[in-house]
Write an enzyme that holds these catalytic residues in place. Structure first.
Site, PDB file in Angstrom:
ATOM      1  N   GLY A  71     -53.248 -64.703  -3.218  1.00 41.62           N
ATOM      2  CA  GLY A  71     -53.627 -63.350  -3.618  1.00 41.62           C
ATOM      3  C   GLY A  71     -53.351 -63.112  -5.096  1.00 41.62           C
ATOM      4  N   SER A  72     -52.246 -63.653  -5.586  1.00 39.20           N
ATOM      5  CA  SER A  72     -51.897 -63.465  -6.998  1.00 39.20           C
ATOM      6  C   SER A  72     -52.962 -64.067  -7.901  1.00 39.20           C
ATOM      7  CB  SER A  72     -50.542 -64.114  -7.296  1.00 39.20           C
ATOM      8  OG  SER A  72     -49.533 -63.538  -6.495  1.00 39.20           O
ATOM      9  N   ASN A 152     -48.093 -52.542  -0.436  1.00 45.11           N
ATOM     10  CA  ASN A 152     -47.316 -53.531   0.317  1.00 45.11           C
ATOM     11  C   ASN A 152     -45.916 -53.059   0.680  1.00 45.11           C
ATOM     12  OD1 ASN A 152     -47.459 -53.888  -2.618  1.00 45.11           O
ATOM     13  ND2 ASN A 152     -45.838 -55.385  -2.334  1.00 45.11           N
ATOM     14  N   GLN A 180     -52.919 -56.456   1.578  1.00 47.48           N
ATOM     15  CA  GLN A 180     -52.278 -55.864   2.759  1.00 47.48           C
ATOM     16  C   GLN A 180     -53.299 -55.296   3.744  1.00 47.48           C
ATOM     17  OE1 GLN A 180     -49.036 -55.803   3.717  1.00 47.48           O
ATOM     18  NE2 GLN A 180     -48.418 -56.969   1.920  1.00 47.48           N
ATOM     19  N   SER A 200     -55.356 -62.597   0.746  1.00 48.18           N
ATOM     20  CA  SER A 200     -54.487 -63.771   0.846  1.00 48.18           C
ATOM     21  C   SER A 200     -54.280 -64.147   2.305  1.00 48.18           C
ATOM     22  CB  SER A 200     -53.139 -63.448   0.190  1.00 48.18           C
ATOM     23  OG  SER A 200     -52.263 -64.536   0.360  1.00 48.18           O
ATOM     24  N   GLY A 201     -54.471 -65.421   2.618  1.00 49.90           N
ATOM     25  CA  GLY A 201     -54.424 -65.879   4.005  1.00 49.90           C
ATOM     26  C   GLY A 201     -53.106 -65.632   4.721  1.00 49.90           C
ATOM     27  N   HIS A 202     -51.989 -65.821   3.999  1.00 46.43           N
ATOM     28  CA  HIS A 202     -50.705 -65.798   4.712  1.00 46.43           C
ATOM     29  C   HIS A 202     -50.266 -64.410   5.133  1.00 46.43           C
ATOM     30  CE1 HIS A 202     -47.656 -64.588   1.561  1.00 46.43           C
ATOM     31  NE2 HIS A 202     -48.653 -64.881   0.761  1.00 46.43           N
ATOM     32  N   THR A 238     -60.285 -79.540  -6.361  1.00 50.76           N
ATOM     33  CA  THR A 238     -60.791 -79.890  -5.035  1.00 50.76           C
ATOM     34  C   THR A 238     -60.344 -78.849  -4.022  1.00 50.76           C
ATOM     35  OG1 THR A 238     -60.764 -82.208  -5.638  1.00 50.76           O
ATOM     36  CG2 THR A 238     -60.807 -81.713  -3.284  1.00 50.76           C
ATOM     37  N   CYS A 325     -41.276 -60.106  -3.463  1.00 47.20           N
ATOM     38  CA  CYS A 325     -41.414 -60.546  -4.845  1.00 47.20           C
ATOM     39  C   CYS A 325     -40.415 -59.842  -5.746  1.00 47.20           C
ATOM     40  CB  CYS A 325     -42.822 -60.270  -5.327  1.00 47.20           C
ATOM     41  SG  CYS A 325     -44.045 -60.628  -4.082  1.00 47.20           S
TER      42      CYS A 325
HETATM   43  C1  LIG Z   1     -48.443 -60.567  -0.990  1.00 42.85           C
HETATM   44  C2  LIG Z   1     -49.233 -59.742  -1.912  1.00 42.85           C
HETATM   45  C3  LIG Z   1     -49.836 -60.294  -3.049  1.00 42.85           C
HETATM   46  C4  LIG Z   1     -49.637 -61.736  -3.438  1.00 42.85           C
HETATM   47  O1  LIG Z   1     -50.260 -62.608  -2.569  1.00 42.85           O
HETATM   48  P1  LIG Z   1     -49.821 -64.159  -2.638  1.00 42.85           P
HETATM   49  O2  LIG Z   1     -50.808 -64.855  -1.770  1.00 42.85           O
HETATM   50  O3  LIG Z   1     -48.445 -64.224  -2.104  1.00 42.85           O
HETATM   51  O4  LIG Z   1     -49.920 -64.564  -4.057  1.00 42.85           O
HETATM   52  C5  LIG Z   1     -50.598 -59.483  -3.855  1.00 42.85           C
HETATM   53  N1  LIG Z   1     -50.783 -58.184  -3.560  1.00 42.85           N
HETATM   54  C6  LIG Z   1     -50.238 -57.616  -2.473  1.00 42.85           C
HETATM   55  C7  LIG Z   1     -50.498 -56.181  -2.196  1.00 42.85           C
HETATM   56  C8  LIG Z   1     -49.445 -58.367  -1.619  1.00 42.85           C
HETATM   57  O5  LIG Z   1     -48.886 -57.792  -0.552  1.00 42.85           O
END
Ligand SMILES: *Cc1c(COP(=O)(O)O)cnc(C)c1O
Length: 396
Positions: A71-72, A152, A180, A200-202, A238, A325
């Site tokens: 996501g970053s 978040n 989020q 972001s997948g996680h 890749t 973070c």
């Molecule tokens: C977790 C988060 C990110 C960062 O995502 P990553 O995949 O960990 O780099 C960015 N924005 C928000 C709002 C998040 O909650």
């Protein structure tokens, strides 16, 4: 017993996501850029993933989806690209909010040092940005507006469709950090007039290390990783095929089950709020109406959030005082300060973020533990003694 209530920080990989990725770590290891059939199949699967993600977001074209590493990275590329392309047209003003994720705020700070001008909108005490404030901030030289879909730390949802409509009317590119929101809230980039969107997948049960950026057709995008022609030349390297397949499968599963999951998760959240706000001199941050299903943020007066987390950890409860973070720093959360919460109170914050894998029994356990832990900490707190003796006014 381990109770994981930090799903806004990261989530467990689902069986669906794991099953989707495993073949690409074992038999299907071809490089999608290679020309033989063995690898072409992999390339086709990545395109399936792209179509799937586009479908979940209401995007018109699969090619509007770019896979990234997180996501970053998506946030960085969106803002940097928007700023550089804006500068070429003499537009060097960007607008965002005070309570964005640091992936956005730090990128904007860097752009400021490079000569861009940034306006950060205030957030009201309900955790929501006002459209009037945005309307007043947009100028002739504004190239980009970036407002997060859902926060978040406090889970509040922003008026994304209204912001999109306003930006469209003013001819300003609209980016939203939907990390989020993706998989948890309905998203329609067409109806909401979103030009760029990060996910972001996680955060929805795919593994860490894979994200995506939606970029509306017709909006130019700059590349910041030079190399091969992957991702239409916009992001060399890749492809993380296994991660991409897992992300698409997890997003599809989350979107397919969104309503039912939201009902279940909201019920747990609401029970947490009802129980924990009974602790004297506590408050819930945000609002009850516009929020993601799982995230609740509270402040307890006279308590240090860090110490609270340590004691909860001893009880097997994984929670957060703000965002993962920001932890490690002793400053109170910039999100809570942006809401106008006094520093002393913001120090005593607790974020619990529940998800589909949590249970009501776990919620009840948390409701039994937190009041005890808060009482223990208050009994040792010099500030609490002053508050109780009337030497300082209570803030909530
Ligand atoms: C977790 C988060 C990110 C960062 O995502 P990553 O995949 O960990 O780099 C960015 N924005 C928000 C709002 C998040 O909650």
């Amino acid at each position: 017993m381990l109770i994981y209530t930090d799903n806004a920080a990261t989530t467990r990989v689902s069986k669906t996501a794991l099953d989707a990725m495993l073949p690409y770590l074992t038999e299907q290891y071809g490089n999608p850029s290679s020309l033989y059939g063995f690898a072409r199949k992999v390339s086709e699967d990545v395109e399936w993933a792209r179509e799937t993600v586009a479908g979940c977001l209401g995007a018109n074209y699969a090619r509007e989806i770019l896979f990234t590493s997180c996501g970053s990275e998506s946030d960085n590329q969106a803002l940097n690209s928007c700023a550089q392309l804006g500068a070429r047209q003499g537009k060097k003003h960007l607008i965002s909010t005070k309570f964005e994720h640091h992936a956005v705020l730090h990128t904007l700070r860097k752009l400021e040092k490079e000569g861009f001008e940034v306006t950060l909108l205030d957030v009201h005490d309900d955790g929501v940005v006002r459209i009037e404030d945005l309307a007043a901030a947009i100028r002739e030289d504004t190239c980009c507006v970036s407002v997060m879909f859902a926060n978040n730390e406090i889970g509040t949802i922003q008026p994304i469709a209204e912001i999109g409509a306003l930006c469209r009317e003013k001819g300003v590119v609209f980016h939203t950090d939907a990390v989020q929101a993706a998989g948890h809230l309905p998203i329609d980039v067409e109806k909401m007039n979103i030009d760029m969107l990060s996910l972001s997948g996680h955060k929805f049960h795919a593994p860490k290390g894979v994200g995506a950026l939606y970029v509306r057709k017709g909006i130019p995008l700059m590349s910041f990783i030079e190399g091969g022609a992957q991702e239409r030349g916009k992001r060399a390297g890749t492809e993380n095929v296994a991660g991409i397949m897992a992300l698409a499968a997890a997003l599809k599963e989350s979107c397919d089950h969104m309503e039912a999951d939201a009902v279940k998760v909201t019920a747990m959240r609401d029970r947490l709020i009802a129980g924990l706000t009974q602790i004297p001199h506590s408050r819930m941050n945000g609002n009850m109406e516009h929020h993601v299903p799982g995230t609740v943020n509270l402040c307890f007066e006279g308590v240090s959030g860090e110490e609270l987390l340590l004691l909860l950890d001893r009880e097997g409860i994984c929670a957060s005082s703000g965002s993962a973070c920001a932890s490690g720093s002793l400053d109170p959360s910039h999100v809570l300060l942006a809401l106008g919460i006094p520093r002393e109170l913001a120090y005593g914050s607790l974020r619990l973020s529940v998800g589909e894998y949590n249970t009501m029994d776990e919620v009840d356990h948390i409701l039994a533990v937190v009041p005890k832990v808060v009482a223990t900490l208050r009994a040792q707190s010099p500030i609490w003694k002053k508050l109780e003796a009337g030497e300082r006014p209570h803030l909530c």
